[in-house]
Design a protein around this motif. Structure first.
Motif, PDB file in Angstrom:
ATOM      1  N   PRO A   1       0.770  -1.055  -0.030  1.00  0.00           N
ATOM      2  CA  PRO A   1      -0.148   0.059   0.064  1.00  0.00           C
ATOM      3  C   PRO A   1       0.869   1.165   0.125  1.00  0.00           C
ATOM      4  O   PRO A   1       2.047   1.487   0.380  1.00  0.00           O
ATOM      5  CB  PRO A   1      -0.530  -0.004   1.347  1.00  0.00           C
ATOM      6  CG  PRO A   1       0.066  -0.818   2.115  1.00  0.00           C
ATOM      7  CD  PRO A   1       0.922  -1.843   1.318  1.00  0.00           C
ATOM      8  N   ILE A   2       0.511   2.335  -0.213  1.00  0.00           N
ATOM      9  CA  ILE A   2       1.100   3.455  -0.503  1.00  0.00           C
ATOM     10  C   ILE A   2       1.966   3.782   0.723  1.00  0.00           C
ATOM     11  O   ILE A   2       2.955   4.486   0.775  1.00  0.00           O
ATOM     12  CB  ILE A   2       0.244   4.720  -0.905  1.00  0.00           C
ATOM     13  CG1 ILE A   2       0.810   5.996  -1.143  1.00  0.00           C
ATOM     14  CG2 ILE A   2      -0.799   5.126   0.437  1.00  0.00           C
ATOM     15  CD1 ILE A   2       0.092   7.104  -1.695  1.00  0.00           C
ATOM     16  N   GLU A   3       1.630   3.688   1.939  1.00  0.00           N
ATOM     17  CA  GLU A   3       2.132   4.077   3.357  1.00  0.00           C
ATOM     18  C   GLU A   3       3.546   3.383   3.157  1.00  0.00           C
ATOM     19  O   GLU A   3       4.608   3.603   4.036  1.00  0.00           O
ATOM     20  CB  GLU A   3       1.303   4.007   4.390  1.00  0.00           C
ATOM     21  CG  GLU A   3       0.697   2.582   4.675  1.00  0.00           C
ATOM     22  CD  GLU A   3      -0.448   2.362   4.104  1.00  0.00           C
ATOM     23  OE1 GLU A   3      -0.773   3.133   3.306  1.00  0.00           O
ATOM     24  OE2 GLU A   3      -1.360   1.631   4.730  1.00  0.00           O
TER      25      GLU A   3
ATOM     26  N   TYR B   1       4.839  16.118   9.488  1.00  0.00           N
ATOM     27  CA  TYR B   1       4.062  15.328   9.622  1.00  0.00           C
ATOM     28  C   TYR B   1       4.919  13.681   9.416  1.00  0.00           C
ATOM     29  O   TYR B   1       4.920  12.730  10.164  1.00  0.00           O
ATOM     30  CB  TYR B   1       2.878  15.111   8.902  1.00  0.00           C
ATOM     31  CG  TYR B   1       2.017  14.054   9.371  1.00  0.00           C
ATOM     32  CD1 TYR B   1       1.108  14.149  10.661  1.00  0.00           C
ATOM     33  CD2 TYR B   1       1.536  12.926   8.523  1.00  0.00           C
ATOM     34  CE1 TYR B   1       0.149  13.173  10.853  1.00  0.00           C
ATOM     35  CE2 TYR B   1       0.763  11.930   8.559  1.00  0.00           C
ATOM     36  CZ  TYR B   1       0.067  12.136  10.052  1.00  0.00           C
ATOM     37  OH  TYR B   1      -1.032  11.274  10.247  1.00  0.00           O
ATOM     38  N   GLY B   2       5.202  13.547   8.144  1.00  0.00           N
ATOM     39  CA  GLY B   2       5.606  12.270   7.760  1.00  0.00           C
ATOM     40  C   GLY B   2       7.184  12.122   8.395  1.00  0.00           C
ATOM     41  O   GLY B   2       7.663  10.967   8.745  1.00  0.00           O
ATOM     42  N   LEU B   3       7.709  12.981   8.893  1.00  0.00           N
ATOM     43  CA  LEU B   3       9.067  12.817   9.768  1.00  0.00           C
ATOM     44  C   LEU B   3       8.924  12.389  11.112  1.00  0.00           C
ATOM     45  O   LEU B   3       9.526  11.468  11.637  1.00  0.00           O
ATOM     46  CB  LEU B   3       9.939  14.146   9.662  1.00  0.00           C
ATOM     47  CG  LEU B   3      10.172  14.874   8.282  1.00  0.00           C
ATOM     48  CD1 LEU B   3      10.917  16.391   8.453  1.00  0.00           C
ATOM     49  CD2 LEU B   3      11.323  14.135   7.773  1.00  0.00           C
ATOM     50  N   ARG B   4       7.820  12.747  11.668  1.00  0.00           N
ATOM     51  CA  ARG B   4       7.471  12.170  12.855  1.00  0.00           C
ATOM     52  C   ARG B   4       7.055  10.692  12.754  1.00  0.00           C
ATOM     53  O   ARG B   4       7.170  10.059  13.881  1.00  0.00           O
ATOM     54  CB  ARG B   4       6.230  13.189  13.557  1.00  0.00           C
ATOM     55  CG  ARG B   4       6.788  14.648  13.963  1.00  0.00           C
ATOM     56  CD  ARG B   4       5.952  15.561  14.800  1.00  0.00           C
ATOM     57  NE  ARG B   4       6.719  16.837  15.116  1.00  0.00           N
ATOM     58  CZ  ARG B   4       6.068  17.765  14.957  1.00  0.00           C
ATOM     59  NH1 ARG B   4       5.007  17.990  14.683  1.00  0.00           N
ATOM     60  NH2 ARG B   4       6.919  18.918  15.268  1.00  0.00           N
TER      61      ARG B   4
ATOM     62  N   ALA C   1      -1.960  11.769   4.041  1.00  0.00           N
ATOM     63  CA  ALA C   1      -1.334  11.176   5.281  1.00  0.00           C
ATOM     64  C   ALA C   1      -0.514   9.668   4.863  1.00  0.00           C
ATOM     65  O   ALA C   1       0.421   9.361   5.372  1.00  0.00           O
ATOM     66  CB  ALA C   1      -2.490  11.000   6.261  1.00  0.00           C
ATOM     67  N   ARG C   2      -1.349   9.032   4.312  1.00  0.00           N
ATOM     68  CA  ARG C   2      -0.859   7.706   3.884  1.00  0.00           C
ATOM     69  C   ARG C   2       0.275   7.779   2.943  1.00  0.00           C
ATOM     70  O   ARG C   2       1.376   6.932   3.466  1.00  0.00           O
ATOM     71  CB  ARG C   2      -1.857   6.887   2.992  1.00  0.00           C
ATOM     72  CG  ARG C   2      -2.858   6.218   4.116  1.00  0.00           C
ATOM     73  CD  ARG C   2      -4.125   5.616   3.278  1.00  0.00           C
ATOM     74  NE  ARG C   2      -3.488   4.342   2.666  1.00  0.00           N
ATOM     75  CZ  ARG C   2      -4.044   3.816   1.722  1.00  0.00           C
ATOM     76  NH1 ARG C   2      -5.163   4.019   1.054  1.00  0.00           N
ATOM     77  NH2 ARG C   2      -3.475   2.385   1.154  1.00  0.00           N
ATOM     78  N   SER C   3       0.432   8.658   2.154  1.00  0.00           N
ATOM     79  CA  SER C   3       1.486   8.758   1.353  1.00  0.00           C
ATOM     80  C   SER C   3       2.801   9.062   2.139  1.00  0.00           C
ATOM     81  O   SER C   3       4.053   8.857   1.915  1.00  0.00           O
ATOM     82  CB  SER C   3       1.533   9.780   0.190  1.00  0.00           C
ATOM     83  OG  SER C   3       1.558  11.198   0.923  1.00  0.00           O
TER      84      SER C   3
ATOM     85  N   ARG D   1      -3.159   5.771  12.570  1.00  0.00           N
ATOM     86  CA  ARG D   1      -2.603   7.233  12.401  1.00  0.00           C
ATOM     87  C   ARG D   1      -3.547   8.048  11.535  1.00  0.00           C
ATOM     88  O   ARG D   1      -4.036   9.318  11.917  1.00  0.00           O
ATOM     89  CB  ARG D   1      -1.075   7.323  11.970  1.00  0.00           C
ATOM     90  CG  ARG D   1      -0.099   6.865  12.623  1.00  0.00           C
ATOM     91  CD  ARG D   1       0.341   7.536  13.779  1.00  0.00           C
ATOM     92  NE  ARG D   1       0.653   8.979  13.531  1.00  0.00           N
ATOM     93  CZ  ARG D   1       1.695   9.758  14.099  1.00  0.00           C
ATOM     94  NH1 ARG D   1       2.670   9.218  14.465  1.00  0.00           N
ATOM     95  NH2 ARG D   1       1.527  11.069  13.913  1.00  0.00           N
ATOM     96  N   VAL D   2      -3.841   7.576  10.370  1.00  0.00           N
ATOM     97  CA  VAL D   2      -4.898   8.331   9.646  1.00  0.00           C
ATOM     98  C   VAL D   2      -6.313   8.604  10.434  1.00  0.00           C
ATOM     99  O   VAL D   2      -6.772   9.679  10.481  1.00  0.00           O
ATOM    100  CB  VAL D   2      -5.178   7.425   8.341  1.00  0.00           C
ATOM    101  CG1 VAL D   2      -6.256   8.330   7.467  1.00  0.00           C
ATOM    102  CG2 VAL D   2      -3.918   7.248   7.366  1.00  0.00           C
ATOM    103  N   THR D   3      -6.572   7.647  10.951  1.00  0.00           N
ATOM    104  CA  THR D   3      -7.805   7.771  11.804  1.00  0.00           C
ATOM    105  C   THR D   3      -7.576   8.818  12.802  1.00  0.00           C
ATOM    106  O   THR D   3      -8.520   9.970  12.994  1.00  0.00           O
ATOM    107  CB  THR D   3      -8.092   6.394  12.499  1.00  0.00           C
ATOM    108  OG1 THR D   3      -8.258   5.324  11.633  1.00  0.00           O
ATOM    109  CG2 THR D   3      -9.603   6.488  13.240  1.00  0.00           C
ATOM    110  N   ARG D   4      -6.409   8.707  13.513  1.00  0.00           N
ATOM    111  CA  ARG D   4      -6.216   9.697  14.762  1.00  0.00           C
ATOM    112  C   ARG D   4      -6.056  11.167  14.217  1.00  0.00           C
ATOM    113  O   ARG D   4      -6.615  12.244  14.711  1.00  0.00           O
ATOM    114  CB  ARG D   4      -4.979   9.071  15.600  1.00  0.00           C
ATOM    115  CG  ARG D   4      -4.949   9.744  16.741  1.00  0.00           C
ATOM    116  CD  ARG D   4      -3.831   9.536  17.457  1.00  0.00           C
ATOM    117  NE  ARG D   4      -2.521  10.485  16.934  1.00  0.00           N
ATOM    118  CZ  ARG D   4      -1.437  10.282  17.195  1.00  0.00           C
ATOM    119  NH1 ARG D   4      -0.979   9.459  17.848  1.00  0.00           N
ATOM    120  NH2 ARG D   4      -0.466  11.072  16.618  1.00  0.00           N
TER     121      ARG D   4
END
Lengths: 357, 305
Positions: free
Chosen positions: A76-78, A103-106, B207-209, B216-219
């Motif tokens: 998946p993308i994440e 955000y991504g860094l955290r 957020a997912r990317s 985390r997305v939910t929160r």
């Protein structure tokens, strides 16, 4: 960031549950560090292709996606380590500029100091250093997209994906941000895929451009190849303007056309010739090979667009120097250089670099 | 790259200009209202209704609560908090209502989100069934709870069969809780489903990317985006539970909730003063909750402007 990777799509198609096929199975390779632009009208499958690469869509059975040597089809993308920039910015409204970028860094659990350093670095890169504490609602469209860009590059992704990032901005800002994104992409050297329906954006940003039509890749090549050697009338028409000139007959290398004749032995046997408005030269009506009358002129500032009636079905579009004023009905002479004429089934074999796959 | 280009600065001042024209338009609208007596005339029926059925009785109610309670001799409002039977009634009602609202938002919020996001066979049917309790009056809801947890209820029959004793919860606080939950859930589900329609999916994708997993997305994205809807629907559940009468009346719960207290002060003891004080108390608490809900819902609408 030298460790850029190539992207390979093998037989990736996408049919939705409704039965609509958004994308026919395609093969596509994006070289490491390259910027590939997917260009086409809405519904051509460009966004679906981008989402397949990003992992927001899964290809139909049989399709595979590779990042470098790694098969990422099932990821998946994440888990794909991509950075994505959206048309509507998609900034988190409950976070300020810094928190958006961080955000991504955290999520990657970097130390607070490292997060701060990296956020400062990318904010400097996109020219946002004074905006750290701002809420995202207090930013203009251009600033929002800069934050989104900073957020995507902060995590140093393997691949950057752009989904029509400039479409929501007005023309002037779009031009500016286009240049900035181009500069940034070259500086980062990250492999990037960029979706747009704007041909000028595609030309300016793409190392290569893939023109898409109804779920297929109509042509892929450098901006110059696509522009000067379009493989189909669709591509020729989609990228820039093009004149379609009917050929009545051919003799000794000359093509009989409405209003006169054109010299181009290469197009012997073709029923049509194509040429760009800017490749038509304006000359003396008495001596030029084609003559016609000006139907209309549109002043564009740096040039003017003339519509010239030569007796054919549609008037020819001619890009003429801006200074000379033309009256409606005035006689005009036109000529086209041999290598500026083209036809999809009669590709150039000399004079310009041959098309390569 | 310098930041505030000419262009952006211009669009900012454009926004400011837009605000001033809006204000001007509002002023001129009020001006028209003042200049046209016909408009005022059209308001007369509504004003009459407002005075006759709201302002007059309510003023009397408020005034009545100022008088001394005939049992304790205290000012009735003071008796609400000073007399244990009233205070407990108030506190229990508050407690049950808050508990019901929280549980309803938590469970039905998840269910509403699931229903908004998934397509499956029979979904329309399921949604219709889940929202059906909205059509029932409190009496019927109470009746349903008795059918489940009463003396002859399903649970009692089942436990009789297995253990030889009747298990019941319908007439206790638990019965009340279940009944209130039952009519709160559909409100939350419908509100949350509507709010989910308006969620910006690209925020979740962004957020997912960046590496965010489901949790985390939910929160970080979904709950913040839904929170105005969750809070406002929770406040409405609270207000409904505070004022619910039919269910409590049918169940005949030993614990007297506030609406039942009002009813019995009024009919059984003819203690109008106390009934008035309790009514005003109930009204004020509920009004605060509802205006809170309305402001949040309005705030979420205003945020996009």
């Amino acid at each position: 960031m030298s460790s850029s990777i190539a992207i390979t799509l093998k037989q990736c198609g996408r049919t939705f549950a409704s039965g609509h096929t958004a994308l026919e199975p395609i093969d596509l390779r994006v070289e490491a560090g390259e910027t590939l632009v997917l260009l086409g009208p809405s519904g051509c499958g460009k966004t679906t292709t981008l989402r397949l690469i990003g992992g927001l869509e899964t290809p139909d059975p049989g399709g595979r996606v590779w990042f470098g040597e790694r098969d990422v089809t099932a990821l998946p993308i994440e888990k794909r380590d991509v950075g994505m920039v959206f048309q509507n910015y998609a900034l988190f409204p409950n976070m300020n500029v810094t928190d958006n970028i961080a955000y991504g860094l955290r999520i990657r659990r970097l130390s607070a100091g490292e997060v701060r350093r990296r956020v400062d670095e990318v904010m400097e890169m996109v020219g946002l250093h004074d905006f750290a504490r701002r809420g995202v609602d207090e930013l203009s469209g251009g600033q929002k997209q800069r934050v989104a860009l900073a957020r995507a590059i902060a995590v140093r992704p393997k691949v950057l994906l752009f989904d029509e990032p400039l479409s929501a901005l007005d023309a002037k800002l779009r031009d500016r941000l286009r240049l900035e994104i181009g500069t940034l992409l070259r500086r980062l050297g990250t492999t990037a895929v960029y979706v747009t329906h704007d041909q000028a954006e595609a030309m300016a940003l793409g190392d290569r451009v893939a023109v898409m039509e109804r779920g297929r890749i109509a042509q892929i090549g450098s901006p110059r190849e696509i522009y000067h050697q379009p493989h189909s009338a669709f591509v020729a028409d989609f990228i820039g303007s093009v004149n379609r000139i009917a050929i009545g007959g051919t003799r000794d290398g000359w093509l009989e056309v409405d209003g006169g004749r054109l010299f181009c032995p290469r197009l012997h046997g073709a029923d049509h010739a194509y040429c760009r408005p800017e490749d038509i030269e304006v000359g003396d009506p008495a001596s030029a090979p084609i003559s016609g009358r000006v139907v209309q002129s549109f002043f564009l500032g740096q040039s003017q667009r003339l519509l010239v009636d030569t007796g054919g079905d549609a008037p020819l579009q001619v890009e003429a120097p801006a200074r000379r004023q033309w009256r409606r009905g005035e006689a005009i002479g036109l000529s086209v250089a041999s290598d500026a004429l083209f036809h999809p089934h009669h590709p150039l074999t000399f004079g310009q670099a041959a098309a390569h796959g | 790259m310098s930041l505030t280009s000419h262009h952006e600065a211009r669009s900012l001042s454009g926004a400011a200009a837009d605000v001033t024209t809006k204000a001007a338009r509002r002023r001129s609208y009020l001006g028209t209202l003042r200049r046209q007596p016909a408009v005022l005339l059209a308001l007369v029926p509504a004003l009459t209704f407002f005075c006759a059925f709201w302002l007059l009785p309510f003023t009397r109610l408020v005034a009545m609560g100022m008088q001394p309670d005939k049992n304790s001799g205290m000012i009735a409002y003071w008796a609400v908090v000073a007399q244990p039977q009233y205070l407990y009634s108030l506190l229990w009602t508050l407690l049950v209502s808050i508990g019901v609202s929280l549980l309803a938002v938590a469970t039905a919020g998840v269910a509403g989100f699931f229903l908004a996001r998934n397509r499956f066979r029979g979904k329309a049917m399921l949604v219709a069934m889940l929202t059906f309790p909205l059509a029932f009056p409190g009496v019927v809801v109470g009746f349903l709870v008795i059918m489940l947890g009463g003396r002859q209820g399903a649970l009692a029959q089942f436990s009789m069969l297995l253990f030889g004793e009747r298990w019941m919860f319908a007439y206790s606080l638990a019965g009340l809780f279940v009944g209130y939950l039952y009519f709160s859930i559909p409100r939350v589900i419908t509100t949350v489903m509507a709010a989910c329609e308006k969620l910006d999916v690209s925020l979740e994708e962004a957020a997912r990317s960046l590496g965010a997993g489901t949790w985390r997305v939910t929160r970080d994205v979904i709950v913040p985006a839904l929170s105005p809807a969750l809070i406002s629907t929770g406040a409405i559940c609270f207000a409904t539970s505070m004022g619910a009468f039919g269910t409590a009346f049918t169940l005949g719960t030993r614990m007297s909730v506030l609406p039942l207290s009002i009813y019995s002060e009024f009919t059984n003891y003819a203690n109008f003063t106390m009934a008035a004080a309790l009514s005003v108390t109930l009204g004020v608490i509920t009004w605060i909750a509802l205006s809170f809900a309305r402001r949040l819902a309005g705030g979420s609408l205003g945020a996009s402007a």
